[in-house]
Write a protein that holds these residues in place. Structure first.
Motif, short mmCIF file in Angstrom:
data_model
loop_
_atom_site.label_atom_id
_atom_site.label_comp_id
_atom_site.label_asym_id
_atom_site.label_seq_id
_atom_site.Cartn_x
_atom_site.Cartn_y
_atom_site.Cartn_z
N HIS A 125 0.82 -1.20 0.03
CA HIS A 125 -0.06 0.01 -0.12
C HIS A 125 1.04 1.22 0.05
CE1 HIS A 125 0.26 -2.40 3.62
NE2 HIS A 125 1.26 -1.32 4.01
N LYS A 126 0.36 2.27 0.35
CA LYS A 126 1.25 3.58 0.51
C LYS A 126 1.35 4.04 1.75
CE LYS A 126 -2.42 6.54 -1.86
NZ LYS A 126 -2.39 7.52 -2.78
N HIS A 127 2.09 4.61 2.35
CA HIS A 127 2.36 5.10 3.61
C HIS A 127 2.15 6.56 3.82
CE1 HIS A 127 3.42 1.02 4.93
NE2 HIS A 127 4.39 1.03 3.91
N ALA A 128 1.66 6.73 5.05
CA ALA A 128 1.55 8.40 5.39
C ALA A 128 3.00 9.18 5.43
CB ALA A 128 0.88 8.49 6.76
N VAL A 174 16.66 1.69 -0.28
CA VAL A 174 16.03 2.75 -0.67
C VAL A 174 14.94 3.61 0.25
CG1 VAL A 174 16.20 1.80 -2.87
CG2 VAL A 174 14.20 1.31 -1.69
N THR A 175 14.79 4.78 -0.43
CA THR A 175 13.75 5.51 0.53
C THR A 175 12.39 5.63 -0.41
OG1 THR A 175 15.34 7.05 1.66
CG2 THR A 175 13.08 8.04 1.64
N VAL A 176 11.23 5.06 0.30
CA VAL A 176 10.05 5.33 -0.55
C VAL A 176 9.30 6.52 0.13
CG1 VAL A 176 7.91 4.14 -0.86
CG2 VAL A 176 10.02 2.75 -0.75
N GLU A 177 8.94 7.52 -0.59
CA GLU A 177 8.40 8.54 -0.41
C GLU A 177 6.85 8.27 0.13
OE1 GLU A 177 8.84 11.75 -3.55
OE2 GLU A 177 10.90 11.49 -3.26
N ALA A 178 6.53 9.31 1.12
CA ALA A 178 5.25 9.13 1.53
C ALA A 178 4.27 9.12 0.17
CB ALA A 178 4.78 10.39 2.24
N GLY A 179 3.27 8.46 0.32
CA GLY A 179 2.10 8.58 -0.55
C GLY A 179 2.21 7.90 -1.91
N LYS A 180 3.43 6.97 -1.99
CA LYS A 180 3.60 6.36 -3.24
C LYS A 180 3.48 4.70 -3.08
CE LYS A 180 6.41 10.06 -5.23
NZ LYS A 180 7.17 10.09 -6.07
N LEU A 194 0.25 3.12 10.00
CA LEU A 194 1.23 3.41 9.01
C LEU A 194 0.80 3.61 7.68
CD1 LEU A 194 4.43 1.34 10.18
CD2 LEU A 194 3.81 3.72 10.86
N ILE A 195 -0.40 2.96 7.36
CA ILE A 195 -0.91 3.04 6.06
C ILE A 195 -1.72 4.42 5.95
CG2 ILE A 195 -2.40 1.93 4.36
CD1 ILE A 195 -1.88 -0.79 6.07
N ALA A 196 -1.38 4.93 4.48
CA ALA A 196 -2.01 6.25 4.19
C ALA A 196 -3.39 5.73 4.33
CB ALA A 196 -1.60 6.80 2.97
#
Length: 124
Positions: free
Chosen positions: A37-40, A69-75, A105-107
């Protein structure tokens, strides 16, 4: 989803908590597609071992562990394991309950339809 796509409930998971940090460890069998999913908030993902194709919002790259890697919020993000892989998602949180931490944690706007589309694209 097809037979090579999974949800976390089907995988080997370990939850690690300490010092305001949560690490979800997932062992992904070769050939399996794991869509998240995407995260906040931004978070780190660590490929401890193995080779995966990582997709984040339509951009793909191959990673060979060890890699971070860094996964940006909302992606929305997902991986297809080329070989068996050990994947960690690392989050800053004070929640130490494995049953409720994802809910924190999930957006809120994370959609199953977006995850399904990514799973189908990664499976190709």
């Amino acid at each position: 989803m097809n037979e090579n796509t999974s949800v976390l409930a089907d995988l080997q998971l370990q939850h690690h908590f300490g010092g305001g940090v949560y690490a979800k460890e997932t062992i992904i069998p070769a050939g399996l597609v794991l869509v998240q999913h995407k995260h906040a908030h931004d978070h780190l993902s660590i490929l401890a071992s193995g080779t995966v194709v990582l997709e984040v919002e339509g951009e793909r790259r191959t990673l060979v562990g060890p890699a971070c890697v860094t996964v940006e919020a909302g992606k929305h993000h997902g991986v297809r394991a080329i070989t068996e892989a050990v994947w960690y998602c690392i989050h800053a949180t004070d929640n130490t309950d494995a049953e409720t931490v994802d809910g924190k944690l999930i957006a809120a706007d994370s959609r199953a339809s977006d995850m399904q589309a990514m799973a189908e694209a990664l499976a190709r």
